[in-house]
Design an enzyme around this catalytic site. Structure first.
Site, mmCIF file in Angstrom:
data_model
loop_
_atom_site.group_PDB
_atom_site.id
_atom_site.type_symbol
_atom_site.label_atom_id
_atom_site.label_comp_id
_atom_site.label_asym_id
_atom_site.label_seq_id
_atom_site.Cartn_x
_atom_site.Cartn_y
_atom_site.Cartn_z
ATOM 1 N N GLU A 1 -66.306 21.748 -16.938
ATOM 2 C CA GLU A 1 -65.276 22.740 -17.258
ATOM 3 C C GLU A 1 -65.563 23.413 -18.600
ATOM 4 O O GLU A 1 -65.424 24.635 -18.729
ATOM 5 C CB GLU A 1 -63.889 22.090 -17.297
ATOM 6 C CG GLU A 1 -63.450 21.453 -15.994
ATOM 7 C CD GLU A 1 -63.769 19.962 -15.914
ATOM 8 O OE1 GLU A 1 -64.838 19.540 -16.394
ATOM 9 O OE2 GLU A 1 -62.931 19.213 -15.373
ATOM 10 N N HIS B 1 -69.095 18.787 -20.515
ATOM 11 C CA HIS B 1 -68.471 18.608 -19.203
ATOM 12 C C HIS B 1 -68.528 19.934 -18.441
ATOM 13 O O HIS B 1 -68.656 21.008 -19.048
ATOM 14 C CB HIS B 1 -67.016 18.173 -19.361
ATOM 15 C CG HIS B 1 -66.849 16.765 -19.845
ATOM 16 N ND1 HIS B 1 -65.659 16.085 -19.793
ATOM 17 C CD2 HIS B 1 -67.751 15.908 -20.402
ATOM 18 C CE1 HIS B 1 -65.815 14.855 -20.284
ATOM 19 N NE2 HIS B 1 -67.073 14.733 -20.668
HETATM 20 ZN ZN LIG Z 1 -63.919 16.849 -19.121
#
Ligand SMILES: [Zn+2]
Length: 149
Positions: free
Chosen positions: A48, A46
């Site tokens: 982040e 992801h």
């Molecule tokens: Zn995530």
């Protein structure tokens, strides 16, 4: 935030999902991340998490205290957990998890699962071999030169 949003837009044209994130320290962007789940066959890739990995590499530390993350979407439970583990000071987000759900990125089932007692969750977690597993914790506890985190 504008940079994180730009990453989320640009990533769509480069085989990734519509998510971007940047990490800022002392008013300067030190790391960027975009969603690479399908592009790299990595369910943990992801935006982040990728930004956190990059920031930790750049700063040479696992503790990102003093840093803030700007993410194009409200973090999922995995990323939120990673943000806590990284000790980031603050999260800014653009889209909400409801916005993400509306286009097929629904993480509400994980939040729902977390609210349930372990034995009521869909994902079964079965305790096993505790007597043997605990030996690593005892060894860690007795290690005199461990790096705490
Ligand atoms: Zn995530």
């Amino acid at each position: 935030m504008r940079e994180a949003i730009e990453l989320s837009l640009d990533n769509i044209d480069h085989g990734g999902g519509p998510f971007g994130a940047v990490i800022v320290k002392d008013g300067r962007i030190i790391a960027r991340g975009a969603n690479r789940v399908t592009a790299s066959n990595d369910p943990t890739a992801h935006a982040e998490v990728n930004a956190i990995r990059e920031a930790a590499r750049v700063l040479g530390t696992f503790d990102l205290s003093g840093c803030e993350i700007y993410t194009s979407c409200e973090p999922c439970p995995m990323c939120l957990g990673a943000i806590y583990w990284a000790h980031l000071d603050k999260v800014y987000y653009g889209n909400t998890k409801a916005d993400a759900k509306a286009i097929g990125f629904d993480d509400s089932f994980i939040y729902d699962e977390l609210a349930l007692p372990m034995d009521e969750r869909h994902l079964k977690a079965i305790p096993l071999m505790h007597d043997e597993a605990i030996k690593a914790f005892e060894k860690w506890e007795n290690k005199s030169d461990k790096i705490e985190y």
